[in-house]
Write a protein that holds these residues in place. Structure first.
Motif, short mmCIF file in Angstrom:
data_model
loop_
_atom_site.label_atom_id
_atom_site.label_comp_id
_atom_site.label_asym_id
_atom_site.label_seq_id
_atom_site.Cartn_x
_atom_site.Cartn_y
_atom_site.Cartn_z
N THR A 27 0.86 -1.18 0.00
CA THR A 27 0.00 0.00 0.00
C THR A 27 0.90 1.23 0.00
O THR A 27 1.77 1.37 0.87
CB THR A 27 -0.90 0.02 1.26
N GLY A 28 0.71 2.10 -0.98
CA GLY A 28 1.49 3.33 -1.05
C GLY A 28 0.88 4.42 -0.20
O GLY A 28 -0.19 4.28 0.38
N LEU A 29 1.58 5.52 -0.10
CA LEU A 29 1.11 6.65 0.69
C LEU A 29 0.20 7.53 -0.16
O LEU A 29 0.36 7.61 -1.37
CB LEU A 29 2.30 7.45 1.21
N PRO A 30 -0.74 8.22 0.47
CA PRO A 30 -1.66 9.07 -0.29
C PRO A 30 -0.95 10.28 -0.89
O PRO A 30 0.07 10.74 -0.37
CB PRO A 30 -2.70 9.51 0.75
N PRO A 31 -1.49 10.83 -2.00
CA PRO A 31 -0.84 11.96 -2.67
C PRO A 31 -0.82 13.24 -1.85
O PRO A 31 -0.05 14.15 -2.14
CB PRO A 31 -1.65 12.15 -3.95
N GLY A 32 -1.63 13.33 -0.81
CA GLY A 32 -1.61 14.52 0.04
C GLY A 32 -0.26 14.75 0.69
O GLY A 32 0.14 15.89 0.91
N LEU A 33 0.47 13.68 1.00
CA LEU A 33 1.80 13.82 1.59
C LEU A 33 2.75 14.48 0.60
O LEU A 33 3.53 15.36 0.97
CB LEU A 33 2.34 12.46 2.02
N LEU A 34 2.68 14.09 -0.66
CA LEU A 34 3.54 14.70 -1.67
C LEU A 34 3.19 16.18 -1.85
O LEU A 34 4.09 17.02 -1.93
CB LEU A 34 3.40 13.95 -3.00
N ARG A 35 1.89 16.50 -1.88
CA ARG A 35 1.49 17.90 -2.00
C ARG A 35 2.01 18.72 -0.82
O ARG A 35 2.50 19.83 -0.99
CB ARG A 35 -0.03 18.00 -2.09
N MET A 36 1.90 18.17 0.38
CA MET A 36 2.36 18.88 1.57
C MET A 36 3.87 19.13 1.50
O MET A 36 4.33 20.25 1.75
CB MET A 36 2.04 18.08 2.83
N ARG A 37 4.63 18.12 1.17
CA ARG A 37 6.09 18.27 1.12
C ARG A 37 6.52 19.25 0.03
O ARG A 37 7.45 20.03 0.23
CB ARG A 37 6.74 16.91 0.92
N ARG A 38 5.87 19.20 -1.11
CA ARG A 38 6.22 20.14 -2.17
C ARG A 38 5.85 21.57 -1.81
O ARG A 38 6.58 22.51 -2.13
CB ARG A 38 5.55 19.72 -3.49
N LEU A 39 4.72 21.74 -1.13
CA LEU A 39 4.35 23.09 -0.69
C LEU A 39 5.36 23.61 0.31
O LEU A 39 5.77 24.78 0.25
CB LEU A 39 2.95 23.09 -0.08
N LEU A 40 5.81 22.78 1.24
CA LEU A 40 6.83 23.20 2.20
C LEU A 40 8.14 23.56 1.50
O LEU A 40 8.81 24.52 1.90
CB LEU A 40 7.06 22.12 3.25
N LEU A 41 8.49 22.83 0.47
CA LEU A 41 9.68 23.15 -0.31
C LEU A 41 9.57 24.54 -0.92
O LEU A 41 10.49 25.35 -0.83
CB LEU A 41 9.88 22.09 -1.40
N VAL A 42 8.41 24.84 -1.51
CA VAL A 42 8.19 26.15 -2.13
C VAL A 42 8.15 27.24 -1.07
O VAL A 42 8.75 28.31 -1.24
CB VAL A 42 6.89 26.13 -2.98
N VAL A 43 7.46 26.98 0.04
CA VAL A 43 7.33 27.99 1.10
C VAL A 43 8.69 28.37 1.68
O VAL A 43 8.89 29.51 2.07
CB VAL A 43 6.37 27.47 2.21
N TRP A 44 9.61 27.44 1.74
CA TRP A 44 10.93 27.76 2.28
C TRP A 44 11.88 28.33 1.23
O TRP A 44 12.64 29.26 1.52
CB TRP A 44 11.57 26.51 2.91
N LEU A 45 11.88 27.80 0.02
CA LEU A 45 12.91 28.18 -0.95
C LEU A 45 12.57 29.42 -1.78
O LEU A 45 13.48 30.15 -2.19
CB LEU A 45 13.26 26.99 -1.85
N VAL A 46 11.31 29.70 -2.05
CA VAL A 46 10.98 30.91 -2.81
C VAL A 46 11.33 32.16 -2.00
O VAL A 46 12.00 33.06 -2.53
CB VAL A 46 9.51 30.89 -3.30
N PRO A 47 10.91 32.27 -0.73
CA PRO A 47 11.35 33.45 0.03
C PRO A 47 12.87 33.53 0.19
O PRO A 47 13.43 34.62 0.19
CB PRO A 47 10.68 33.28 1.40
N LEU A 48 13.53 32.38 0.31
CA LEU A 48 14.99 32.38 0.41
C LEU A 48 15.62 32.90 -0.88
O LEU A 48 16.59 33.66 -0.85
CB LEU A 48 15.51 30.97 0.73
N THR A 49 15.06 32.51 -2.01
CA THR A 49 15.55 33.01 -3.30
C THR A 49 15.37 34.52 -3.39
O THR A 49 16.30 35.24 -3.76
CB THR A 49 14.79 32.32 -4.46
N LEU A 50 14.17 35.00 -3.06
CA LEU A 50 13.91 36.44 -3.11
C LEU A 50 14.73 37.19 -2.06
O LEU A 50 15.26 38.27 -2.34
CB LEU A 50 12.43 36.71 -2.91
N GLY A 51 14.83 36.62 -0.86
CA GLY A 51 15.59 37.26 0.21
C GLY A 51 17.08 37.31 -0.07
O GLY A 51 17.79 38.14 0.49
N THR A 52 17.57 36.44 -0.90
CA THR A 52 18.97 36.46 -1.29
C THR A 52 19.20 37.37 -2.48
O THR A 52 20.13 38.18 -2.49
CB THR A 52 19.46 35.03 -1.65
#
Length: 175
Positions: A27-52
């Motif tokens: 049994t694989g994991l639900p796609p909500g986990l992937l959405r959550m992890r990708r959103l966290l990636l964007v939430v952390w790295l986009v502001p870091l890109t702009l802040g740099t």
């Protein structure tokens, strides 16, 4: 050990003969986990890109602003890597134990016998709750064999907790 196909395959016994044992149903994991992890990636790295990029571009010049491409490159690399990692996670309930398989480069398969389980808990942090997810944590006598299944639907996590607790109590009664 190859884990991926369903059906039956021969397993070599100690005498050299093959026994037919059914392959576990994964049994694989639900796609909500992937959405959550990708959103966290964007939430952390986009502001870091702009802040740099913005301060370096304004204070040191456009050449220095190129350093902002490093977090952006990390974002572009991390996006498909999160997908590969998410696809690698799976679990299977067998008659006597629970299998948990994960890993892309280094494949890790954990076998947790039901009789060794001491505690099964369901946890859900604020971000997981927002995405409707929960994790199942399995505690055994040996700390090194504790296992975790992240990102399950809460109903599935509770069902799995109840089933594992029931099987664990039944198997440990004979000890």
């Amino acid at each position: 050990m190859e884990t991926g196909s369903r059906g039956t395959r021969g397993i070599m016994g100690t005498t050299g003969s093959t026994e037919s044992e059914p392959e576990p149903v994964w049994t694989g994991l639900p796609p909500g986990l992937l959405r959550m992890r990708r959103l966290l990636l964007v939430v952390w790295l986009v502001p870091l890109t702009l802040g740099t990029g913005l301060p370096l571009g304004l204070l040191a010049g456009p050449g220095w602003a190129a350093f902002a491409l490093l977090p952006l490159a990390l974002l572009l690399w991390g996006w498909p890597m999160l997908g590969r990692n998410w696809r690698s996670w799976r679990y299977a309930e067998r008659a006597d134990d629970l299998l948990i398989s994960r890993g892309v480069l280094w494949r890790e398969e954990t076998v947790v016998p039901y009789g060794r389980m001491q505690l099964v808990e369901v946890t859900s942090g604020p971000v997981e709750r927002h995405f409707g997810l929960a994790s199942v944590q399995l505690h055994t006598a040996a700390a090194a064999t504790d296992a975790r299944i992240p990102g399950l639907d809460p109903a599935e996590a509770e069902r799995l907790r109840d089933r594992l607790t029931e099987l664990g109590e039944a198997r440990s009664a004979g000890l």
